[in-house]
Design an enzyme around this catalytic site. Structure first.
Site, short mmCIF file in Angstrom:
data_model
loop_
_atom_site.label_atom_id
_atom_site.label_comp_id
_atom_site.label_asym_id
_atom_site.label_seq_id
_atom_site.Cartn_x
_atom_site.Cartn_y
_atom_site.Cartn_z
N LYS A 265 3.85 37.31 -39.84
CA LYS A 265 3.31 38.65 -40.13
C LYS A 265 3.57 39.61 -38.98
O LYS A 265 3.90 40.78 -39.19
CB LYS A 265 1.80 38.56 -40.40
N LYS B 274 11.28 31.11 -49.84
CA LYS B 274 10.39 30.84 -50.96
C LYS B 274 10.22 32.08 -51.86
O LYS B 274 10.50 33.20 -51.44
CB LYS B 274 9.02 30.40 -50.44
N LYS C 116 5.91 37.65 -53.08
CA LYS C 116 5.82 39.08 -53.39
C LYS C 116 6.44 39.94 -52.30
O LYS C 116 7.07 40.95 -52.59
CB LYS C 116 4.34 39.48 -53.52
P1 TYM Z 1 -1.23 33.41 -51.64
O1 TYM Z 1 -2.03 34.47 -52.31
O2 TYM Z 1 -0.07 33.84 -50.79
O3 TYM Z 1 -0.68 32.39 -52.68
C1 TYM Z 1 -1.52 31.80 -53.64
C2 TYM Z 1 -1.14 30.37 -53.88
O4 TYM Z 1 0.17 30.27 -54.36
C3 TYM Z 1 0.93 29.39 -53.54
N1 TYM Z 1 2.31 29.88 -53.44
C4 TYM Z 1 3.36 29.09 -53.59
N2 TYM Z 1 3.48 27.78 -53.83
C5 TYM Z 1 4.71 27.27 -53.94
N3 TYM Z 1 5.84 28.02 -53.80
C6 TYM Z 1 5.78 29.34 -53.55
N4 TYM Z 1 6.89 30.06 -53.45
C7 TYM Z 1 4.49 29.93 -53.43
N5 TYM Z 1 4.07 31.19 -53.18
C8 TYM Z 1 2.73 31.14 -53.18
C9 TYM Z 1 0.24 29.40 -52.20
O5 TYM Z 1 0.52 28.21 -51.48
C10 TYM Z 1 -1.20 29.50 -52.60
O6 TYM Z 1 -1.72 28.23 -52.92
N6 TYM Z 1 -4.22 32.24 -47.87
C11 TYM Z 1 -3.99 32.05 -49.29
C12 TYM Z 1 -5.16 32.45 -50.17
C13 TYM Z 1 -6.46 31.84 -49.76
C14 TYM Z 1 -6.85 30.48 -49.97
C15 TYM Z 1 -8.15 30.38 -49.43
C16 TYM Z 1 -6.25 29.38 -50.56
C17 TYM Z 1 -7.48 32.48 -49.13
N7 TYM Z 1 -8.49 31.62 -48.93
C18 TYM Z 1 -8.86 29.19 -49.45
C19 TYM Z 1 -6.96 28.18 -50.59
C20 TYM Z 1 -8.25 28.10 -50.04
C21 TYM Z 1 -2.80 32.88 -49.68
O7 TYM Z 1 -2.52 33.88 -49.06
O8 TYM Z 1 -2.20 32.47 -50.80
#
Ligand code: TYM
Length: 331
Positions: free
Chosen positions: A111, A194, A197
């Site tokens: 980031k 990967k 967004k």
């Molecule tokens: P976020 O919002 O970026 O993504 C949500 C979930 O989707 C998964 N993901 C992917 N998995 C496989 N391949 C990809 N290309 C891919 N892109 C996204 C992410 O691994 C995630 O599971 N920090 C987290 C959100 C969060 C969270 C939590 C998750 C906040 N608090 C507590 C679990 C527990 C995040 O930014 O995910």
């Protein structure tokens, strides 16, 4: 019964990476575990959305959770900011999260590199808030994609450190979970990393994309000039397409194109056409439900209220015990 927690940041539409990395597991887990699935709207504040965008994005994720098959009668679906105890636990956890370890987090470093003008403290302590999300329900399983593995390790560190500091055995250790043996990383269409967004519109296929948009994006995916020797290793951008086929297509389809590649007879246009059609088939039922649910305001209100109530109950129990452990006691 084991407790499960997971969340998705409210930054807009969900893509196939979110679906195959996380939501598909949510849908299966809700039948077997005590599940809490939330919309991480506090986390999304690190990028300073406008109030209107913030609200719209929270709604979008809520709608897509439901459209993908999360049942609010089985799992608790809630909005993170509806449960203020999470923010309270985040404050306590911040007291024993150290600058050095936070700065070493891969996602923080990414980031900082991407947005050097907005390195705010919320970004630095993002893993602490995430740990609070998980620890607040004393969860042990966290369905996430591969990119979240390091955050889970930090959640364990913070929970264990709290236990040690106060000499208690209070927080259990949470682990990243996927029904298949390994955590997944769904590649994007740009040939690099990967699906995500922030990697640009064309890189991700969204659950809400109509068929013609999916076809257009897939047909534009990056490829090379084709293999020149039999059984040669696939370059990253080609391997990505095969990895996507592995997720949305049948084993026979995958084998078919793999064999053509190994014989140097592959036509990428054919592979992409098949990949696009299989993505359309995977996304279509969800997209149709997205459209129906998005217009049902009373239903969305009911789901959000029910989830807030259930999540709040669980969180309040934990925070009362944590206050007691920390030493905030009533006179
Ligand atoms: P976020 O919002 O970026 O993504 C949500 C979930 O989707 C998964 N993901 C992917 N998995 C496989 N391949 C990809 N290309 C891919 N892109 C996204 C992410 O691994 C995630 O599971 N920090 C987290 C959100 C969060 C969270 C939590 C998750 C906040 N608090 C507590 C679990 C527990 C995040 O930014 O995910």
């Amino acid at each position: 019964m084991e407790t499960v927690v997971s969340g998705i940041r409210s930054t807009g539409k969900l893509h196939l990476g979110n679906y195959y990395g996380a939501i598909q597991n949510f849908v299966k887990m809700q039948h077997e575990y005590n599940c809490y699935f939330f919309i991480a709207d506090l986390h999304s504040l690190t990028t300073h959305p406008t109030p209107a965008d913030l609200h719209g994005n929270v709604k979008q994720v809520l709608v897509e959770y439901l459209a993908a098959g999360i049942d609010p009668e089985k799992a608790t679906i809630y909005i993170q900011s509806d449960v203020p105890e999470i923010a309270e636990l985040y404050l306590y956890m911040n007291m024993n999260a150290y600058l050095g370890e936070l700065e070493r987090s891969t996602s923080f470093k990414d980031k900082v590199r991407a947005h050097p003008d907005n390195v705010n403290a919320g970004l630095l302590t993002y893993p602490v808030l995430m740990a609070a999300d998980i620890l607040i329900h004393k969860a042990t399983k966290v369905p996430v994609g591969k990119d979240q593995e390091q955050h889970l390790e930090m959640a364990r560190t913070f929970g264990n450190r709290f236990n040690r500091l106060y000499n208690v055995d209070y927080f259990p250790e949470p682990y990243a979970f996927n029904f298949s043996a390994n955590l997944v990383k769904i590649p994007g269409l740009d040939g690099k990393g990967k699906m995500g967004k922030s990697e640009g519109e064309a890189n991700a296929v969204y659950l809400s994309d109509p068929p013609e948009v999916i076809r257009k994006k897939v047909m534009r995916a990056v490829t090379d000039g084709g293999p020149t020797t039999e059984n040669q290793e696939k370059p990253a951008e080609i391997q990505n397409l095969f990895d996507l086929l592995k997720v949305v297509s049948s084993a026979e389809t995958l084998q078919h194109f793999d064999a053509l590649y190994n014989k140097c007879q592959i036509r990428y246009g054919d592979l992409k056409k098949q990949l696009a059609e299989d993505m359309v088939i995977a996304a279509a039922p969800i997209r149709e439900r997205i459209e129906a649910i998005a217009n049902d305001a009373p239903y969305l209100r009911k789901v959000a209220n029910l989830g807030a109530e259930k999540a709040h109950q669980s969180a309040l129990k934990t925070i009362k015990e944590v206050r007691e452990i920390v030493g905030f006691r009533k006179f």
